[in-house]
Design a protein around this motif. Structure first.
Motif, mmCIF file in Angstrom:
data_model
loop_
_atom_site.group_PDB
_atom_site.id
_atom_site.type_symbol
_atom_site.label_atom_id
_atom_site.label_comp_id
_atom_site.label_asym_id
_atom_site.label_seq_id
_atom_site.Cartn_x
_atom_site.Cartn_y
_atom_site.Cartn_z
ATOM 1 N N VAL A 92 -9.431 -19.326 18.805
ATOM 2 C CA VAL A 92 -10.475 -19.700 17.840
ATOM 3 C C VAL A 92 -9.960 -20.651 16.761
ATOM 4 O O VAL A 92 -10.739 -21.359 16.134
ATOM 5 C CB VAL A 92 -11.081 -18.447 17.174
ATOM 6 N N GLU A 93 -8.628 -20.677 16.563
ATOM 7 C CA GLU A 93 -8.097 -21.570 15.522
ATOM 8 C C GLU A 93 -6.602 -21.788 15.719
ATOM 9 O O GLU A 93 -5.883 -20.882 16.143
ATOM 10 C CB GLU A 93 -8.358 -20.964 14.133
ATOM 11 N N ILE A 94 -6.153 -22.999 15.415
ATOM 12 C CA ILE A 94 -4.733 -23.332 15.407
ATOM 13 C C ILE A 94 -4.395 -23.899 14.044
ATOM 14 O O ILE A 94 -4.983 -24.900 13.617
ATOM 15 C CB ILE A 94 -4.371 -24.343 16.511
ATOM 16 N N THR A 95 -3.472 -23.249 13.326
ATOM 17 C CA THR A 95 -3.099 -23.710 11.987
ATOM 18 C C THR A 95 -1.575 -23.814 11.873
ATOM 19 O O THR A 95 -0.860 -22.950 12.377
ATOM 20 C CB THR A 95 -3.615 -22.748 10.906
ATOM 21 N N PRO A 96 -1.093 -24.876 11.188
ATOM 22 C CA PRO A 96 -1.850 -26.037 10.737
ATOM 23 C C PRO A 96 -2.442 -26.792 11.925
ATOM 24 O O PRO A 96 -2.022 -26.596 13.061
ATOM 25 C CB PRO A 96 -0.806 -26.897 10.007
ATOM 26 N N SER A 97 -3.376 -27.673 11.627
ATOM 27 C CA SER A 97 -3.993 -28.470 12.672
ATOM 28 C C SER A 97 -2.929 -29.273 13.416
ATOM 29 O O SER A 97 -1.932 -29.696 12.827
ATOM 30 C CB SER A 97 -5.023 -29.422 12.049
ATOM 31 N N PRO A 98 -3.102 -29.471 14.737
ATOM 32 C CA PRO A 98 -2.123 -30.254 15.505
ATOM 33 C C PRO A 98 -1.868 -31.649 14.944
ATOM 34 O O PRO A 98 -0.828 -32.246 15.225
ATOM 35 C CB PRO A 98 -2.767 -30.330 16.897
ATOM 36 N N SER A 99 -2.785 -32.153 14.133
ATOM 37 C CA SER A 99 -2.607 -33.474 13.541
ATOM 38 C C SER A 99 -1.658 -33.451 12.351
ATOM 39 O O SER A 99 -1.241 -34.506 11.863
ATOM 40 C CB SER A 99 -3.967 -34.039 13.110
ATOM 41 N N VAL A 100 -1.323 -32.247 11.868
ATOM 42 C CA VAL A 100 -0.426 -32.104 10.717
ATOM 43 C C VAL A 100 0.967 -31.731 11.198
ATOM 44 O O VAL A 100 1.117 -30.790 11.979
ATOM 45 C CB VAL A 100 -0.963 -31.019 9.753
ATOM 46 N N PRO A 101 2.015 -32.445 10.763
ATOM 47 C CA PRO A 101 3.387 -32.109 11.201
ATOM 48 C C PRO A 101 3.763 -30.695 10.784
ATOM 49 O O PRO A 101 3.531 -30.280 9.655
ATOM 50 C CB PRO A 101 4.247 -33.154 10.473
ATOM 51 N N ALA A 102 4.332 -29.933 11.715
ATOM 52 C CA ALA A 102 4.772 -28.558 11.426
ATOM 53 C C ALA A 102 5.701 -28.111 12.536
ATOM 54 O O ALA A 102 5.538 -28.511 13.695
ATOM 55 C CB ALA A 102 3.586 -27.616 11.305
ATOM 56 N N SER A 103 6.685 -27.289 12.196
ATOM 57 C CA SER A 103 7.610 -26.776 13.211
ATOM 58 C C SER A 103 7.062 -25.526 13.892
ATOM 59 O O SER A 103 7.349 -25.267 15.056
ATOM 60 C CB SER A 103 8.968 -26.470 12.572
ATOM 61 N N ILE A 104 6.277 -24.748 13.142
ATOM 62 C CA ILE A 104 5.672 -23.523 13.670
ATOM 63 C C ILE A 104 4.170 -23.570 13.421
ATOM 64 O O ILE A 104 3.720 -23.947 12.334
ATOM 65 C CB ILE A 104 6.263 -22.265 12.999
#
Length: 417
Positions: free
Chosen positions: A297-309
């Motif tokens: 239902v949700e992926i955070t942070p959004s795939p468009s935002v750089p993040a390691s986890i």
């Protein structure tokens, strides 16, 4: 005497050196023969080809913490005693449905007293209206006298003292009328205040019905019939477990393969589903064979935002009624839609880190580091380090070294040599 002695000693030394030399020769020859035999020896191994397959990624979860956002307490809104209970544990209820009736015996008395107070003020308002009528009559009479004496004073037909007396009466009549109106306005305001108090009492008395805060199932009844409660006391816990949620933290390189809305099957490696709330089962329990559908239902942070986890939020379909908000051990997620990717059997991995395999080439084995992706419990994705149709060892990898000759057989039975 000396010459034969030294001659014999020399012969003995020559024999000793000859024996040592011969022993060394034999030893070296034996080692050479052993090494030659070892180099000619082949180890029988089984393996598989690196192939492109349809892979349904599988995610093993040591613990799974299911929770529900749809749980709330039904709370008493006034002090009183429970005089009726309209729902029982495990009953399914709708939002606003009455669960308890709480009776406060002081409210009927307070409401009756408020009625009396309002009636008393209404009587005073009627008296005030009469006082206004009387003041208006007196003012009209005083005004008529004042106007008549105003004409007479101009004609000097009346004394100044008499005129001043009539003028004072007129002004007093005006003040009396204003006071009568002020008194009525005060009584009207008092009646509005008392009426508002009565309405408040009626509203509070209507709070005697303790209702369900949400649609759901009655999980716990905190209070019993006849108990005395105060405003704010939790009376019952209502929860809707038809859908439950959990979240998983995944490295960015793996989370990129997931999309919002994708479906998966949730597996529980246990035969029993304990019920912490002792709720009823709405469907049969198939134990460890029971399958549940989960949706991203949700992926955070959004795939468009750089993040390691990234955190992936899942929603589980629990209409079977077998699951409850608690922690489950040894579970796994299997994606519904397959992906096409380069794969090898999981048994080819030589370490728990899953980054090393033995590759077979030219009748010998070679250790190779690879980069892997997701797996389905049988096969694992190869991201880097292998090419299609290469051969990997899938059994008996303990003790193997680079360069060993092998008699290699594919798992399907084909002898590669």
């Amino acid at each position: 005497m000396k010459r034969p002695f030294f001659l014999g000693l020399g012969v003995i030394l020559v024999l000793i050196v000859a024996l040592i030399t011969y022993g060394t020769y034999l030893n070296q020859r034996g080692e050479s023969q052993i090494a030659e035999r070892m180099s000619d020896q082949t180890i029988p191994l089984r393996g598989a080809k690196v192939e492109v397959r349809q892979l349904k990624p599988r995610l093993a979860l040591d613990t799974l913490n299911l929770y529900s956002d749809r749980m709330a307490d039904a709370v008493a809104l006034l002090d009183g005693r429970i005089t009726s209970i309209a729902a029982q544990k495990n009953d399914r209820v709708a939002q606003g449905q009455s669960l308890f009736t709480v009776t406060n015996e002081s409210y009927p008395i307070k409401i009756r007293q408020a009625d009396i107070d309002v009636l008393k003020v209404d009587n005073e308002i009627i008296q005030s209206d009469n006082e206004i009528l009387k003041a208006e009559t007196n003012l009209a009479r005083a005004k008529s006298d004042f106007e008549r004496y105003s004409r007479l004073i101009v004609q000097e037909a009346v004394t100044a003292e008499k005129f001043e007396e009539i003028e004072a009466v007129y002004k007093e009549a005006q003040v009396n009328l204003r006071n009568a109106h002020v008194q009525k306005e005060s009584l009207l305001a008092q009646r509005d205040y008392l009426s508002a108090q009565k309405e408040q009492l009626l509203i509070e008395n209507s709070y005697s019905e303790v209702t369900a805060p949400i649609d759901g199932e009655v999980l716990i009844l905190y209070k019993t019939l006849g108990s005395y409660v105060t405003a704010g006391t939790p009376m019952a816990l209502v929860g809707d477990f038809r859908t439950l949620n959990f979240s998983v933290d995944i490295e960015d390189k793996f989370s990129r393969r997931f999309r919002t809305g994708e479906m998966a099957t949730l597996h529980f490696n246990r035969a029993d589903f304990s019920k912490i709330y002792d709720t009823e089962y709405e469907a049969g329990n198939s134990g460890k064979d029971q399958r549940f559908t989960a949706r991203i239902v949700e992926i955070t942070p959004s795939p468009s935002v750089p993040a390691s986890i990234r955190k992936i939020l899942w929603e589980v379909d629990n209409r079977a009624g077998l699951l409850e908000p608690q922690t489950y051990n040894a579970t796994a997620l299997q994606m519904t839609m397959p992906r096409t990717c380069l794969t090898i059997p999981l048994t080819a991995m030589t370490s728990p880190a899953q980054n090393e395999v033995f590759v077979v080439a030219d009748g010998k084995i070679y250790r190779r580091e690879i980069e892997t992706g997701s797996d389905d419990g049988t096969f694992i994705e190869v991201v880097k380090g292998l090419k299609e149709n290469e051969l990997v060892v899938t059994s008996g990898t303990d003790g193997l070294e680079d360069g060993m000759k092998v008699d290699f057989t594919l798992e399907g039975g084909e002898d590669i040599g």
